[in-house]
Write a protein that holds these residues in place. Structure first.
Motif, PDB file in Angstrom:
ATOM      1  N   VAL A  81     -11.484 -19.325  11.286  1.00 55.24           N
ATOM      2  CA  VAL A  81     -11.924 -18.651  10.058  1.00 55.24           C
ATOM      3  C   VAL A  81     -13.092 -17.722  10.341  1.00 55.24           C
ATOM      4  N   ILE A 115     -10.368 -24.988  13.031  1.00 52.95           N
ATOM      5  CA  ILE A 115     -10.344 -24.272  11.757  1.00 52.95           C
ATOM      6  C   ILE A 115     -11.601 -23.441  11.575  1.00 52.95           C
ATOM      7  N   GLU A 116     -12.747 -24.035  11.847  1.00 49.72           N
ATOM      8  CA  GLU A 116     -14.007 -23.297  11.694  1.00 49.72           C
ATOM      9  C   GLU A 116     -14.037 -22.077  12.603  1.00 49.72           C
ATOM     10  N   THR A 153     -15.154 -18.442   1.802  1.00 45.21           N
ATOM     11  CA  THR A 153     -14.652 -17.222   2.453  1.00 45.21           C
ATOM     12  C   THR A 153     -13.687 -16.487   1.527  1.00 45.21           C
ATOM     13  N   MET A 169      -5.566 -23.944   5.102  1.00 48.37           N
ATOM     14  CA  MET A 169      -5.609 -24.997   4.088  1.00 48.37           C
ATOM     15  C   MET A 169      -4.196 -25.399   3.666  1.00 48.37           C
ATOM     16  N   ALA A 217      -7.984 -18.474   6.153  1.00 41.81           N
ATOM     17  CA  ALA A 217      -8.498 -19.712   5.558  1.00 41.81           C
ATOM     18  C   ALA A 217      -7.488 -20.303   4.578  1.00 41.81           C
ATOM     19  N   GLU A 218      -6.896 -19.451   3.739  1.00 41.68           N
ATOM     20  CA  GLU A 218      -5.890 -19.913   2.775  1.00 41.68           C
ATOM     21  C   GLU A 218      -4.700 -20.526   3.505  1.00 41.68           C
ATOM     22  N   CYS A 276     -13.779 -22.569   3.889  1.00 39.28           N
ATOM     23  CA  CYS A 276     -12.541 -21.872   3.539  1.00 39.28           C
ATOM     24  C   CYS A 276     -12.600 -21.305   2.131  1.00 39.28           C
TER      25      CYS A 276
END
Length: 240
Positions: free
Chosen positions: A88, A84-85, A126, A107, A103-104, A123
């Motif tokens: 993003v 994820i990191e 950002t 999540m 990011a949205e 997230c």
């Protein structure tokens, strides 16, 4: 990767090709779904699955030496957070709006699985920073993300063959601002209602590889066979 065992062999669709199909779907939508940040929306759709989700992380084959579909693959929380990191930050390097939409979506996809404060903060910050820098109001951002979620879902339904039997309808989702959208099959085409696309019919395609080898020694063997296999194409017709 998306895996299906067929009579001819293993059909493999990469996550990145699934994302490309989602981008084709987005490009075919009516113009009223587009905001002034349409390019960023397309980039978010095409980059919501990256090389991290193909072969650079996670498992490729199981303990029976068979390819693993992404829905069956397991990963540790550490691997999930790292992915994820990375996604993003890389998306944000294209545009912070792209990063915010990715990011949205991450999540949303991993809701309930993300409980590391630094990842949640990354997230949310950002998204906040993208809205602030570009003066994007919440309604506009929701419309942009609604397109991302709709196109991802429809693409995935096609790639995984999550399609209804004749005379049945499946809900895609309600993320577009036209309420719930459904699909059903008729006359060898995919019918979508209410119709969200610009033209009365549109043609989209996926690319896949067919691996005729039944078992694989290890990950390296699988990847080697995959890269040596020819690319094939499947065309789908969407219509009212």
């Amino acid at each position: 990767m998306i895996v299906k065992n067929t009579n001819e062999g293993w059909r493999i669709i990469t996550q990145t090709n699934h994302a490309f199909l989602a981008t084709q779907i987005a490009q075919a939508l009516k113009e009223n779904f587009r905001t002034e940040y349409w390019l960023e929306t397309l980039l978010a759709i095409s980059n919501h699955e990256t090389l991290e989700t193909d072969f650079n992380s996670g498992e490729r084959i199981n303990n029976l030496n068979l390819p693993i579909d992404f829905r069956e693959a397991t990963s540790s929380k550490k691997e999930l957070y790292s992915k994820i990191e990375s996604m993003v930050r890389k998306a944000s390097n294209r545009s912070i709006i792209v990063g915010a939409l990715v990011a949205e979506h991450l999540m949303f996809l991993h809701k309930g699985d993300i409980n590391k404060k630094s990842i949640i903060t990354l997230c949310k910050e950002t998204i906040k920073n993208a809205k602030s820098l570009h003066k994007i109001d919440d309604t506009t951002f929701e419309r942009m993300y609604g397109v991302v979620r709709f196109c991802d879902r429809l693409s995935l339904m096609i790639c995984t063959e999550e399609l209804p039997d004749l005379d049945r309808k499946f809900e895609i989702n309600d993320s577009l601002d036209i309420g719930k959208v459904f699909l059903y099959l008729k006359d060898k085409s995919i019918k979508v209602t209410p119709w969200p696309f610009q033209e009365e019919t549109c043609s989209i395609y996926i690319e896949h590889k067919l691996l005729t080898k039944s078992h694989f020694k290890d990950d390296s063997d699988f990847i080697n066979v995959f890269h040596k296999s020819l690319v094939e194409r499947s065309i789908f017709e969407l219509s009212k």
